[in-house]
Scaffold this active site. Structure first.
Site, PDB file in Angstrom:
ATOM      1  N   CYS A 114      41.172  31.617  36.524  1.00 18.88           N
ATOM      2  CA  CYS A 114      41.234  32.013  37.928  1.00 18.88           C
ATOM      3  C   CYS A 114      39.839  32.113  38.535  1.00 18.88           C
ATOM      4  O   CYS A 114      39.622  31.758  39.696  1.00 18.88           O
ATOM      5  CB  CYS A 114      41.954  33.358  38.071  1.00 18.88           C
ATOM      6  N   CYS A 196      49.767  28.612  40.799  1.00 13.72           N
ATOM      7  CA  CYS A 196      49.608  27.347  40.086  1.00 13.72           C
ATOM      8  C   CYS A 196      50.831  27.054  39.215  1.00 13.72           C
ATOM      9  O   CYS A 196      51.534  27.969  38.769  1.00 13.72           O
ATOM     10  CB  CYS A 196      48.360  27.393  39.203  1.00 13.72           C
ATOM     11  N   CYS A 199      51.020  28.836  35.736  1.00  9.96           N
ATOM     12  CA  CYS A 199      51.081  30.298  35.646  1.00  9.96           C
ATOM     13  C   CYS A 199      52.098  30.917  36.598  1.00  9.96           C
ATOM     14  O   CYS A 199      51.992  32.094  36.956  1.00  9.96           O
ATOM     15  CB  CYS A 199      49.700  30.888  35.923  1.00  9.96           C
ATOM     16  N   CYS A 222      44.704  37.452  40.827  1.00  9.29           N
ATOM     17  CA  CYS A 222      43.774  36.405  40.406  1.00  9.29           C
ATOM     18  C   CYS A 222      42.329  36.837  40.581  1.00  9.29           C
ATOM     19  O   CYS A 222      41.417  36.168  40.090  1.00  9.29           O
ATOM     20  CB  CYS A 222      44.035  35.118  41.197  1.00  9.29           C
TER      21      CYS A 222
END
Length: 240
Positions: A114, A196, A199, A222
């Site tokens: 991240c 994303c 994740c 994040c």
């Protein structure tokens, strides 16, 4: 600028999102931009901003690991609102990251992934701005509970504006439906929070809305929206 924020911060808590946005646009002109990952909350702000001015700035951190549905929505946004999304990328391509950090970094060190793909690019982008506008809400995570509608962002060194900080999810969806605002189709497949591909998963019945982010890691943020809680400042006018 920090002194000016202290003067307006308390009063701004009673403002509508549109009033907060107008203040940001009037105060910072072209030096403020909306940051969005195009979730439901982000789409609310984009639509509100479009009704206040046509030339607002909008940027996103493109990790290059986003869902195809997210990229499709970005195309729809540019077409509907006649605006160009400013896309910010990591200094490392996905291939370079794998070469330097190893394969599937997100499985071994999601915080570092991240940082490389989101936090560092955001820091670069914000260094050229005086203020940024986000769509975070206080009831999303414990870390976000201390968010003010207008505050000084000590982490990135500029003003942070959170127009819908006090909104609920129900208010967000009511706005989207009432104004026919486009949204990510993954929301209809039990993805209340979308990041994303590696994740993010769908949320199961009874789970927390952010349970689908970084599942199995205990991670909920994040690193973009770490809030350093400060006492709510009351303006001199409010004291009078």
């Amino acid at each position: 600028m920090k002194d000016k924020i202290a003067e307006v911060q308390f009063t701004a808590e009673s403002w509508t999102p549109q009033q907060v946005l107008s203040w940001a646009f009037d105060t910072f002109a072209n030096d403020v931009a909306i940051s969005s990952a195009f979730g439901a909350e982000g789409m609310v702000l984009i639509d509100m901003a479009s009704r206040l001015r046509k030339d607002f700035r909008l940027f996103t951190i493109d990790t290059e690991f986003l869902f195809s549905e997210t990229y499709n929505l970005m195309d729809r946004i540019e077409q509907k609102y006649e605006i160009k999304i400013e896309r910010v990328f990591s200094l490392l391509s996905p291939e370079e990251q794998e070469r330097v950090r190893g394969a599937a970094l997100w499985t071994r060190d999601p915080d570092q992934c991240c940082n490389l793909r989101k936090v560092e690019p955001l820091r670069r982008k914000l260094s050229a701005l005086r203020a940024w506008i986000t769509s975070i809400r206080r009831d999303q995570t414990v870390i976000r509970e201390g968010a003010r509608k207008i505050q000084w962002d000590a982490k990135f060194g500029l003003v942070k504006v959170n127009p819908i900080a006090d909104w609920t999810s129900k208010q967000v969806w009511r706005y989207l439906h009432e104004h026919d605002v486009p949204y990510n189709s993954l929301h209809d497949l039990n993805y209340p929070s979308i990041g994303c591909t590696h994740c993010t998963r769908a949320v199961q019945p009874g789970e927390d809305p952010r349970a689908g982010r970084w599942p199995g890691t205990g991670k909920t943020e994040c690193g973009l929206h770490v809030i350093e809680i400060e006492p709510l400042q009351r303006s001199p006018e409010a004291e009078a």
